[in-house]
Design a protein around this motif. Sequence first.
Motif, mmCIF file in Angstrom:
data_model
loop_
_atom_site.group_PDB
_atom_site.id
_atom_site.type_symbol
_atom_site.label_atom_id
_atom_site.label_comp_id
_atom_site.label_asym_id
_atom_site.label_seq_id
_atom_site.Cartn_x
_atom_site.Cartn_y
_atom_site.Cartn_z
ATOM 1 N N LYS A 117 35.034 61.264 64.937
ATOM 2 C CA LYS A 117 34.474 62.798 66.434
ATOM 3 C C LYS A 117 35.038 63.919 65.256
ATOM 4 O O LYS A 117 35.743 64.662 65.762
ATOM 5 N N PHE A 118 33.667 64.523 64.531
ATOM 6 C CA PHE A 118 33.220 65.888 64.371
ATOM 7 C C PHE A 118 33.606 67.363 65.424
ATOM 8 O O PHE A 118 33.593 67.995 64.394
ATOM 9 N N TRP A 119 32.506 66.535 66.260
ATOM 10 C CA TRP A 119 33.136 67.845 67.251
ATOM 11 C C TRP A 119 34.150 67.881 68.197
ATOM 12 O O TRP A 119 34.427 66.720 68.973
ATOM 13 N N LYS A 120 35.113 68.665 68.845
ATOM 14 C CA LYS A 120 36.187 69.239 69.404
ATOM 15 C C LYS A 120 35.269 68.975 70.866
ATOM 16 O O LYS A 120 35.726 68.564 72.059
ATOM 17 N N ASP A 121 34.459 69.698 71.204
ATOM 18 C CA ASP A 121 33.680 69.961 71.252
ATOM 19 C C ASP A 121 32.051 70.681 71.434
ATOM 20 O O ASP A 121 31.809 70.294 70.362
ATOM 21 N N GLU A 122 31.233 71.356 72.308
ATOM 22 C CA GLU A 122 29.522 71.438 72.050
ATOM 23 C C GLU A 122 30.048 72.550 71.273
ATOM 24 O O GLU A 122 29.148 72.333 70.276
ATOM 25 N N ARG A 128 23.013 68.000 63.047
ATOM 26 C CA ARG A 128 23.790 68.763 63.756
ATOM 27 C C ARG A 128 25.208 68.115 63.800
ATOM 28 O O ARG A 128 26.094 68.458 63.718
ATOM 29 N N GLU A 129 25.312 67.285 64.343
ATOM 30 C CA GLU A 129 26.509 66.403 64.740
ATOM 31 C C GLU A 129 27.032 66.053 63.042
ATOM 32 O O GLU A 129 28.892 66.173 62.918
ATOM 33 N N THR A 130 26.728 65.832 61.883
ATOM 34 C CA THR A 130 27.490 65.377 61.236
ATOM 35 C C THR A 130 27.750 66.250 59.756
ATOM 36 O O THR A 130 27.902 66.265 58.696
ATOM 37 N N PHE A 131 26.347 67.292 59.488
ATOM 38 C CA PHE A 131 26.607 67.880 58.702
ATOM 39 C C PHE A 131 27.639 69.089 58.153
ATOM 40 O O PHE A 131 27.948 68.977 56.927
ATOM 41 N N GLY A 132 27.994 69.320 58.760
ATOM 42 C CA GLY A 132 29.457 69.955 58.347
ATOM 43 C C GLY A 132 30.342 69.138 57.664
ATOM 44 O O GLY A 132 30.824 69.939 56.493
ATOM 45 N N ALA A 133 30.527 67.608 58.191
ATOM 46 C CA ALA A 133 31.511 66.952 57.245
ATOM 47 C C ALA A 133 30.661 66.287 56.189
ATOM 48 O O ALA A 133 31.620 66.392 55.255
ATOM 49 N N GLY A 167 28.105 68.656 43.860
ATOM 50 C CA GLY A 167 26.963 67.906 44.181
ATOM 51 C C GLY A 167 25.945 68.132 44.913
ATOM 52 O O GLY A 167 25.580 69.358 45.400
ATOM 53 N N THR A 168 25.764 67.237 45.474
ATOM 54 C CA THR A 168 23.757 67.495 46.937
ATOM 55 C C THR A 168 23.951 67.087 47.404
ATOM 56 O O THR A 168 23.868 65.617 48.058
ATOM 57 N N ILE A 169 24.178 67.500 48.935
ATOM 58 C CA ILE A 169 23.111 66.824 50.112
ATOM 59 C C ILE A 169 22.267 67.134 50.381
ATOM 60 O O ILE A 169 21.317 68.688 50.353
ATOM 61 N N VAL A 170 21.536 66.624 50.361
ATOM 62 C CA VAL A 170 19.898 66.527 50.394
ATOM 63 C C VAL A 170 19.521 66.410 52.164
ATOM 64 O O VAL A 170 19.723 64.758 52.621
ATOM 65 N N THR A 171 19.042 66.586 52.490
ATOM 66 C CA THR A 171 18.474 66.806 53.958
ATOM 67 C C THR A 171 17.416 66.768 54.233
ATOM 68 O O THR A 171 16.390 66.882 53.980
#
Length: 450
Positions: free
Chosen positions: A287-292, A325-330, A339-343
């Motif tokens: 659960k990558f978000w504690k709240d909204e 949004r849900e996963t990008f911080g992780a 390394g590379t984050i490609v979206t």
Amino acid sequence: MLDAILASTASDSGSPAVTAADFAALPLPESYRAVTVHKDEAEMFSGLTTREKDPRKSLHLDEVPVPELGPGEALVAVMASSVNYNSVWTSIFEPVSTFAFLERYGKLSPLTARHDLPYHIIGSDLAGVVLRTGPGVNAWRPGDEVVAHCLSVELESADGHNDTMLDPEQRIWGFETNFGGLAEIALVKSNQLMPKPKHLTWEEAASPGLVNSTAYRQLVSRNGAGMKQGDNVLIWGASGGLGSYATQFALAGGANPICVVSSPQKAEICRSMGAEAIIDRNAEGYKFWKDEHNQDPREWKRLGKRIRELTGGEDVDIVFEHPGRETFGASVYVTRKGGTIVTCASTSGYHHEYDNRYLWMSLKRIVGSHFANYREAWEANRLVAKGKIHPTLSKTYSLEETGQAAYDVHRNLHQGKVGVLALAPQEGLGVRDPELRAEHIDAINRFRNI
């Protein structure tokens, strides 16, 4: 028209029994059936949450006139198409109504004014047969069996001549243009066409186009992550429409996919493709978000630790991002230094939040990737035609059932890709190379057999 196509497909020799001249002589109908949204219904879901919006209420099957054929264009008899997430966005009028795209395109020229209509024929994939070509088309003839990629460009600006995705007038056909593939006839630019893989049925051949090309550019191309042998690649939604192709590209290219899925069933799909490192995010309780408003960095760290357990102590070189949004911080956190984050999308929300210290201090890169240019789409389709990459079709609907197909994709009730039959009267038609098909039949049916 359909009789001629079926007669051609039925040829045992592998060569058409109906000639180009025969197809060119076929009379065009005045109208055809197409899946549409209506401009006067663009506010029908106002006040509802995204999840509450139901594509079954907004998608219509209408009889529409055949559009005028312009220079550099082709009319294609659509045997089959498929549902992509952009069709879901169109059907729920998010993030904006696609009629805004059609209005803008319609102002470009007298010819593009055809696209600005009170209805939008949607769909960004097709497999079918060329019916007519406009002036200036030399590479394709009536009767050619084709698939179409969804890049529509004008190429009047210098910006697009190194990478056509950078054309200021770049659009996605069937999303930002009209006359898309969820219909019995489609209007495309001739430089959208590619040869139909001969060992696949119509519905199988129609399913890879958008997602396969998108995954190729995002992961393999130098315009994306430029994946190389030995790279560790974290793939979100690894059994889904995009992720299932990313997983195949990683395996075929000598990389090591770390597949993130949401159920044991989806984990099994990844194993059947050959992946070994799998994370069931629901079973492991991430659960990558504690709240909204607040993320939980402890969960980022837990994910990073789990990845290293699966890779022998290594962090990931590439993150194949599309949830947003849900996963990008992780994603930013777990990527290795340099390394590379490609979206390529943001299906869980467009406003991304991440801790920039983990980006700048570790020299990581975020790369935006959107669909693919013609060359990338051609290479991706060539791999399918050679039996190196396989369709991930799990279920096929009729044109009348497109609303339900889009609902399934919207609610993530599907696996891989969902197909739609247009003119094809049944599944299983269109195979030209049964020997190659027999060689890869288990992989072709992999997602149907789960």
